[in-house]
Enzyme design. Structure first.
Site, PDB file in Angstrom:
ATOM      1  N   SER A 107       6.144  -0.936   0.731  1.00 40.19           N
ATOM      2  CA  SER A 107       5.764   0.124  -0.196  1.00 40.19           C
ATOM      3  C   SER A 107       6.499  -0.039  -1.528  1.00 40.19           C
ATOM      4  O   SER A 107       6.385  -1.071  -2.176  1.00 40.19           O
ATOM      5  CB  SER A 107       6.037   1.482   0.472  1.00 40.19           C
ATOM      6  OG  SER A 107       5.503   2.534  -0.271  1.00 40.19           O
ATOM      7  N   HIS A 132       0.865  -1.163  -0.017  1.00 35.86           N
ATOM      8  CA  HIS A 132      -0.218  -0.205   0.240  1.00 35.86           C
ATOM      9  C   HIS A 132      -0.324   0.747  -0.941  1.00 35.86           C
ATOM     10  O   HIS A 132       0.502   0.728  -1.854  1.00 35.86           O
ATOM     11  CB  HIS A 132      -0.015   0.553   1.562  1.00 35.86           C
ATOM     12  CG  HIS A 132       1.208   1.436   1.599  1.00 35.86           C
ATOM     13  ND1 HIS A 132       1.600   2.126   2.720  1.00 35.86           N
ATOM     14  CD2 HIS A 132       2.127   1.761   0.649  1.00 35.86           C
ATOM     15  CE1 HIS A 132       2.696   2.815   2.474  1.00 35.86           C
ATOM     16  NE2 HIS A 132       3.033   2.617   1.215  1.00 35.86           N
TER      17      HIS A 132
END
Length: 203
Positions: A107, A132
């Site tokens: 992330s 993501h």
């Protein structure tokens, strides 16, 4: 991070004793490594962590604005705003910031890994890298939910643009890659442009 976990970490931090002509001086291991221009970003990225990392970046710049800084990352990600604060500081300061993934960079961790100086972004061979899109949950009136949803979409667009800038991929390619949790090996991350080299030992 809970207070108990932080307390445990504090009690487990090794101390390093150095001898000099002025006598002995004890450092915690992270302070000693900071003298070598190494910053550790470990655990979830929140406002407190961002404040500490940012302060260390600015301190090392003031010590020597021409000497490289090494940012070692082992993080599952965290707050987008906190991560962007670190990112902006990395781009703002004069020294090159070299990044190295140890363990995982997921992330916002992968975002900061990619934000290092081009040619100086590395990963150890058994690390895990994940990208993501940002996520969020909202409560409240419909109008407020709509406002927050629009803000998340704006953040998503901005993050895609920054990933595109640092990877060399098109924004469309980045969108596709970030649509769901996308786990990469270091070699795959290198192909995607998140890092420049996979390193097994010091050269």
């Amino acid at each position: 991070m809970t207070t108990n976990l932080l307390d445990q970490m504090n009690t487990l931090v090794p101390m390093v004793v150095e001898q000099s002509n002025k006598g002995e001086r004890a450092y915690d291991i992270y302070s000693r490594l900071l003298k070598e221009r190494i910053i550790f970003l470990v655990g979830p990225i929140n406002d407190n962590v961002a404040s500490l990392v940012t302060a260390q970046l600015l301190f090392l710049e003031s010590e020597d604005p021409k000497k490289e800084i090494n940012l070692y990352i082992n993080s599952p990600g965290g707050l987008v705003t906190a991560g962007l604060g670190i990112y902006d500081t990395m781009q703002y300061i004069k020294p090159d910031v070299s990044t190295l993934c140890i363990g995982q960079a997921a992330s916002m961790g992968s975002f900061l890994l990619a934000a290092g100086k081009k040619g100086k972004r590395f990963s150890l061979p058994n690390s895990r890298i994940m990208v993501h899109q940002p996520s969020a949950g909202f409560q409240g009136q419909a109008t407020d939910i709509e406002i927050h949803a629009n803000e998340v979409l704006a953040l998503k667009k901005r993050l895609n643009e920054i990933y595109s800038k640092h990877t060399g991929k098109s924004v469309d390619d980045v969108k596709k890659a970030l649509e769901r949790d996308n786990f990469m090996t270091p070699d795959t991350a290198k192909e995607f442009g998140l890092i420049d080299e996979v390193v097994e030992n010091r050269s």
